[in-house]
Design an enzyme around this catalytic site. Structure first.
Site, PDB file in Angstrom:
ATOM      1  N   GLY A   1     -11.513 -73.328 -13.718  1.00 50.85           N
ATOM      2  CA  GLY A   1     -11.470 -72.127 -12.894  1.00 50.85           C
ATOM      3  C   GLY A   1     -12.361 -71.042 -13.447  1.00 50.85           C
ATOM      4  O   GLY A   1     -12.879 -71.156 -14.561  1.00 50.85           O
ATOM      5  N   PRO A   2     -12.548 -69.986 -12.679  1.00 49.11           N
ATOM      6  CA  PRO A   2     -13.416 -68.893 -13.113  1.00 49.11           C
ATOM      7  C   PRO A   2     -12.873 -68.206 -14.367  1.00 49.11           C
ATOM      8  O   PRO A   2     -11.691 -68.368 -14.695  1.00 49.11           O
ATOM      9  CB  PRO A   2     -13.406 -67.923 -11.931  1.00 49.11           C
ATOM     10  CG  PRO A   2     -12.569 -68.517 -10.880  1.00 49.11           C
ATOM     11  CD  PRO A   2     -11.926 -69.740 -11.382  1.00 49.11           C
TER      12      PRO A   2
ATOM     13  N   GLY B   1     -11.258 -65.666 -16.988  1.00 51.01           N
ATOM     14  CA  GLY B   1     -10.226 -64.626 -16.912  1.00 51.01           C
ATOM     15  C   GLY B   1      -9.087 -64.903 -15.962  1.00 51.01           C
ATOM     16  O   GLY B   1      -8.357 -64.000 -15.585  1.00 51.01           O
ATOM     17  N   THR B   2      -8.901 -66.165 -15.569  1.00 53.25           N
ATOM     18  CA  THR B   2      -7.817 -66.453 -14.636  1.00 53.25           C
ATOM     19  C   THR B   2      -6.564 -66.943 -15.340  1.00 53.25           C
ATOM     20  O   THR B   2      -5.609 -67.343 -14.686  1.00 53.25           O
ATOM     21  CB  THR B   2      -8.242 -67.504 -13.605  1.00 53.25           C
ATOM     22  OG1 THR B   2      -8.933 -68.532 -14.276  1.00 53.25           O
ATOM     23  CG2 THR B   2      -9.120 -66.897 -12.559  1.00 53.25           C
ATOM     24  N   GLY B   3      -6.584 -66.960 -16.664  1.00 52.42           N
ATOM     25  CA  GLY B   3      -5.362 -67.289 -17.387  1.00 52.42           C
ATOM     26  C   GLY B   3      -5.291 -68.723 -17.887  1.00 52.42           C
ATOM     27  O   GLY B   3      -4.203 -69.224 -18.134  1.00 52.42           O
TER      28      GLY B   3
ATOM     29  N   HIS C   1     -26.315 -44.883   4.417  1.00 52.62           N
ATOM     30  CA  HIS C   1     -26.382 -46.310   4.107  1.00 52.62           C
ATOM     31  C   HIS C   1     -24.987 -46.934   4.141  1.00 52.62           C
ATOM     32  O   HIS C   1     -24.760 -47.935   4.815  1.00 52.62           O
ATOM     33  CB  HIS C   1     -27.033 -46.491   2.722  1.00 52.62           C
ATOM     34  CG  HIS C   1     -27.152 -47.903   2.274  1.00 52.62           C
ATOM     35  ND1 HIS C   1     -28.349 -48.570   2.242  1.00 52.62           N
ATOM     36  CD2 HIS C   1     -26.230 -48.791   1.845  1.00 52.62           C
ATOM     37  CE1 HIS C   1     -28.155 -49.802   1.821  1.00 52.62           C
ATOM     38  NE2 HIS C   1     -26.874 -49.969   1.551  1.00 52.62           N
ATOM     39  N   GLU C   2     -24.059 -46.306   3.430  1.00 55.13           N
ATOM     40  CA  GLU C   2     -22.706 -46.871   3.347  1.00 55.13           C
ATOM     41  C   GLU C   2     -22.011 -46.851   4.710  1.00 55.13           C
ATOM     42  O   GLU C   2     -21.339 -47.805   5.088  1.00 55.13           O
ATOM     43  CB  GLU C   2     -21.857 -46.121   2.311  1.00 55.13           C
ATOM     44  CG  GLU C   2     -22.370 -46.190   0.870  1.00 55.13           C
ATOM     45  CD  GLU C   2     -22.442 -47.619   0.323  1.00 55.13           C
ATOM     46  OE1 GLU C   2     -21.702 -48.492   0.842  1.00 55.13           O
ATOM     47  OE2 GLU C   2     -23.250 -47.871  -0.580  1.00 55.13           O
TER      48      GLU C   2
ATOM     49  N   HIS D   1     -23.235 -49.712   6.928  1.00 52.60           N
ATOM     50  CA  HIS D   1     -22.516 -50.974   6.716  1.00 52.60           C
ATOM     51  C   HIS D   1     -21.176 -50.950   7.463  1.00 52.60           C
ATOM     52  O   HIS D   1     -20.836 -51.863   8.209  1.00 52.60           O
ATOM     53  CB  HIS D   1     -22.173 -51.170   5.235  1.00 52.60           C
ATOM     54  CG  HIS D   1     -23.326 -51.562   4.381  1.00 52.60           C
ATOM     55  ND1 HIS D   1     -24.104 -52.651   4.637  1.00 52.60           N
ATOM     56  CD2 HIS D   1     -23.805 -51.019   3.231  1.00 52.60           C
ATOM     57  CE1 HIS D   1     -25.024 -52.754   3.691  1.00 52.60           C
ATOM     58  NE2 HIS D   1     -24.862 -51.774   2.817  1.00 52.60           N
TER      59      HIS D   1
ATOM     60  N   ASP E   1     -27.801 -55.940  -0.938  1.00 54.80           N
ATOM     61  CA  ASP E   1     -27.476 -56.392   0.413  1.00 54.80           C
ATOM     62  C   ASP E   1     -28.397 -57.526   0.832  1.00 54.80           C
ATOM     63  O   ASP E   1     -27.960 -58.519   1.424  1.00 54.80           O
ATOM     64  CB  ASP E   1     -27.661 -55.248   1.418  1.00 54.80           C
ATOM     65  CG  ASP E   1     -26.827 -54.038   1.062  1.00 54.80           C
ATOM     66  OD1 ASP E   1     -25.784 -54.227   0.414  1.00 54.80           O
ATOM     67  OD2 ASP E   1     -27.213 -52.917   1.426  1.00 54.80           O
TER      68      ASP E   1
HETATM   69  P1  ADP Z   1      -9.309 -67.623 -19.313  1.00 56.35           P
HETATM   70  O1  ADP Z   1      -8.927 -68.459 -20.471  1.00 56.35           O
HETATM   71  O2  ADP Z   1      -9.049 -68.265 -17.991  1.00 56.35           O
HETATM   72  O3  ADP Z   1     -10.692 -67.055 -19.371  1.00 56.35           O
HETATM   73  P2  ADP Z   1      -7.260 -65.937 -20.373  1.00 56.35           P
HETATM   74  O4  ADP Z   1      -6.111 -66.849 -20.335  1.00 56.35           O
HETATM   75  O5  ADP Z   1      -7.913 -65.747 -21.693  1.00 56.35           O
HETATM   76  O6  ADP Z   1      -8.354 -66.352 -19.297  1.00 56.35           O
HETATM   77  O7  ADP Z   1      -6.814 -64.543 -19.773  1.00 56.35           O
HETATM   78  C1  ADP Z   1      -7.297 -63.337 -20.254  1.00 56.35           C
HETATM   79  C2  ADP Z   1      -6.274 -62.246 -20.067  1.00 56.35           C
HETATM   80  O8  ADP Z   1      -6.103 -61.968 -18.697  1.00 56.35           O
HETATM   81  C3  ADP Z   1      -4.908 -62.626 -20.561  1.00 56.35           C
HETATM   82  O9  ADP Z   1      -4.744 -62.270 -21.899  1.00 56.35           O
HETATM   83  C4  ADP Z   1      -3.973 -61.833 -19.658  1.00 56.35           C
HETATM   84  O10 ADP Z   1      -3.753 -60.546 -20.168  1.00 56.35           O
HETATM   85  C5  ADP Z   1      -4.756 -61.700 -18.383  1.00 56.35           C
HETATM   86  N1  ADP Z   1      -4.327 -62.669 -17.367  1.00 56.35           N
HETATM   87  C6  ADP Z   1      -5.127 -63.583 -16.775  1.00 56.35           C
HETATM   88  N2  ADP Z   1      -4.439 -64.313 -15.864  1.00 56.35           N
HETATM   89  C7  ADP Z   1      -3.171 -63.870 -15.891  1.00 56.35           C
HETATM   90  C8  ADP Z   1      -1.981 -64.231 -15.184  1.00 56.35           C
HETATM   91  N3  ADP Z   1      -1.975 -65.205 -14.278  1.00 56.35           N
HETATM   92  N4  ADP Z   1      -0.856 -63.555 -15.474  1.00 56.35           N
HETATM   93  C9  ADP Z   1      -0.853 -62.576 -16.373  1.00 56.35           C
HETATM   94  N5  ADP Z   1      -1.926 -62.188 -17.077  1.00 56.35           N
HETATM   95  C10 ADP Z   1      -3.092 -62.809 -16.847  1.00 56.35           C
HETATM   96 ZN    ZN Z   2     -25.762 -51.537   0.987  1.00 56.39          ZN
END
Ligand code: ADP
Ligand code: ZN
Length: 603
Positions: free
Chosen positions: A205-206, A208-210, A426-427, A430, A503
């Protein structure tokens, strides 16, 4: 996550004690030891001893005289005087002239004795003590762990370990991982029936998704040790270390089984081996070692390997074949409900006003990842502190969304009036094109305060709802909306600015995708002309067609955007009065909400 077991403080404490003892030793003991050997006397004593014939050996050095008594027991030394008859007198008294009465320690040796030696002792002692301490800590519940070789950090079971409940949203991912937890709790149940757990699970996954959080939560829920290591750590430092680090990691893991091994950024080592000359040997060796290790242990040893990546398509097929990382758990960006839950989880950690509307904030933060949401909550708390408040309010949270997504307000970047007016048109351009096409509020809010990210204005889009299919008309409308900003500038000022570069990029991307991937061009029909290579990191794509087709694609993209641009222009011309009114409102107030926008449009 602070339960990394490194008994840091105690070691420093012991080192400190040893250091103090050594310093005292150096100060008091050393000089007296030395002086027992050589006694410093004045010249008078020396003369008297010569007179009495009490001098045994003598050596006249460059800047001192070293001598002994008759019995040659005690060594003395004294300074040099201008004394021409000295030699004669010494000879008369029966002294023996000698060299090397005392091997006066050379400066280097004395330096070694007084400084290096204590240091060596100091380190040896420190090492010894720390080992003893760690043994003591490890003896009871085997938390001791040799961190010397692979840098895998071990996180041990701890009461405050991360649990599934700390990971908000991501219900599907949690569901798939729950089975692992169950297995680690009771492996027998699975063995009896002959089922074997997958050895490796890929969290995809992307950023920062946990993913990391989920891996930690699996360990936390199953109450087993958690080893974590980042893929890049395997290959970073010394050439040739990667493979041995892998070997080591697995050795430790097997000793500690059942346990979880987490490899973050596995794409750093797991990229396709392509046999190119001058390829990355180090990485390939590391990968080979990883494959060997994964094959090396039986299915039911209790070692589960979780790995995270945001580029699954770059992984070597050998890594994802059955028996290795054969299970894939998608960890997607959170939807509206997920975002709200994540906000709530993180808001618990700060002091907040009562009655905050989290749904509203979640709706405004559409497209934000879990990490960004955590950051938004933290920004809100920081903002409250800056304003000397004891808790964060709804306004703090709302402003923080813009801060996190678009950067801080740039206080000193003042737009000239003309620029501000252009940005306003501009804004609104859109927004107006969007509103006229869909007959609904196109935006949550538009602000034209410059941001540190470089954006001159910021438009908060409305949540599009969970909607997985887009029709051809919808995409065309979207392209028209992208062109609306530039069209408004052209219409009103009869000139164009650089402000539309993003854009243009977005519109082109969409138009291209329609033709090359979505089969929405009448001419090509359902032929894939492009393949997406980087789904989770922006979505790059590579062309898969002949040069002639490429030329045709370009021609069609241009035609398509031109048509939508004309449509946008037509909408603006037809609604010129509203365009002016809305732009004036935005110019004066610098911000306009979706409701205000619709109100002006519909009156
Ligand atoms: P990844 O490993 O996917 O890049 P992380 O697990 O390191 O992401 O997440 C980074 C931070 O983002 C975590 O420490 C938490 O604070 C926050 N975070 C991300 N997803 C969640 C979630 N589903 N629930 C709660 N906190 C989350
Ligand atoms: Zn624009």
């Amino acid at each position: 996550m602070d339960e990394v077991k490194k008994p840091k403080k105690p070691i420093i404490f012991y080192y400190g004690i040893v250091l103090i003892i050594l310093l005292l030793f150096n100060l008091f003991a050393m000089p007296s030891l030395m002086s027992r050997q050589i006694k410093q006397v004045d010249y008078g004593t020396f003369m008297a001893m010569t007179e009495q014939g009490d001098v045994g050996l003598v050596e006249v050095q460059e800047n001192q005289i070293v001598f002994t008594d008759k019995a040659e027991k005690q060594i003395y030394k004294t300074g040099i005087m201008d004394d021409p008859e000295l030699t004669q007198r010494l000879y008369d008294c029966g002294a023996k002239f000698s060299k090397d009465i005392v091997e006066e320690a050379s400066p280097i040796i004395s330096f070694i004795v007084s400084w290096i030696l204590p240091l060596v002792i100091f380190f040896a002692l420190g090492q010894f003590l720390s080992k003893k301490m760690m043994n003591k800590a490890g003896g009871a519940n085997s938390m001791m762990f040799n961190m010397g070789k692979s840098n895998a950090k071990i996180y041990v079971k701890s009461s405050d370990g991360i649990k599934f409940s700390d990971v908000a949203g991501e219900d599907e991912a949690k569901e798939s991982l729950r089975e692992i937890v169950d297995y680690l709790h009771d492996p027998k149940k699975y063995e009896q029936i002959g089922a074997s757990m997958p050895k490796g699970i890929l969290l995809v996954g992307p950023p920062g998704t946990g993913k990391t959080m989920l891996a930690k939560a699996v360990a936390g829920e199953s109450n087993v040790p958690f080893f974590s290591m980042s893929g890049s750590e395997f290959v970073e430092m010394f050439v040739g270390m990667g493979a041995s680090k892998v070997r080591d990691l697995f050795k430790q893991a097997k000793e500690k089984s059942p346990c979880i091994v987490f490899i973050d950024e596995i794409d750093a080592i797991g990229q396709k081996r392509d046999g190119r000359i001058g390829g990355n040997d180090e990485r390939e060796q590391t990968l080979n070692q990883l494959l060997t290790e994964m094959d090396g242990f039986e299915g039911n040893t209790g070692v589960i390997i979780l790995a995270a990546t945001n580029r699954p398509e770059t992984l070597d097929p050998a890594l994802t074949r059955p028996g290795r990382f054969d299970r894939r758990v998608p960890v997607e960006l959170p939807d509206l409900k997920g975002r709200e839950e994540i906000l709530r989880v993180h808001a618990k950690k700060i002091k907040t006003d009562v009655g905050i509307d989290y749904t509203r904030i979640a709706r405004m933060a559409s497209g934000a990842s879990g990490a960004e949401l955590a950051n938004i909550v933290n920004e809100a708390a920081l903002r409250a502190v800056r304003d000397n408040r004891k808790f964060a309010t709804q306004a703090d949270l709302e402003e923080s969304i813009e801060v996190v997504i678009a950067g801080y307000q740039k206080k000193n970047a003042i737009l000239t009036d003309k620029e501000k007016l252009i940005v306003a048109y501009h804004e609104i351009g859109h927004a107006l094109v969007a509103a006229k096409q869909s007959n609904s509020a196109p935006v949550q809010k538009i602000t034209i305060v410059p941001r540190t990210s470089g954006a001159l204005g910021y438009t908060m889009q409305v949540e599009e709802g969970n909607h997985y299919l887009m029709s051809r008309e919808e995409i065309e409308n979207k392209i028209a909306t992208y062109t609306g900003g530039r069209a408004a500038e052209q219409l009103v000022f009869n000139s164009v600015t650089t402000g539309a570069s993003n854009d243009i990029e977005q519109a082109t991307k969409l138009a291209r995708a329609m033709i090359t991937r979505f089969g929405m061009s009448d001419e090509f029909g359902m032929v894939a002309l492009e393949a997406v290579t980087n789904q989770y990191l922006g979505g790059d794509s590579t062309l898969a067609c002949s040069a002639e087709t490429q030329t045709e694609i370009d021609r069609q993209v241009i035609a398509l955007i031109k048509k939508q641009n004309e449509k946008a222009m037509k909408i603006l011309v037809e609604n010129r009065a509203k365009l002016d009114e809305l732009a004036k409102f935005l110019y004066e107030r610098e911000t306009i909400t979706g409701e205000e926008f619709m109100e002006i449009l519909n009156t």
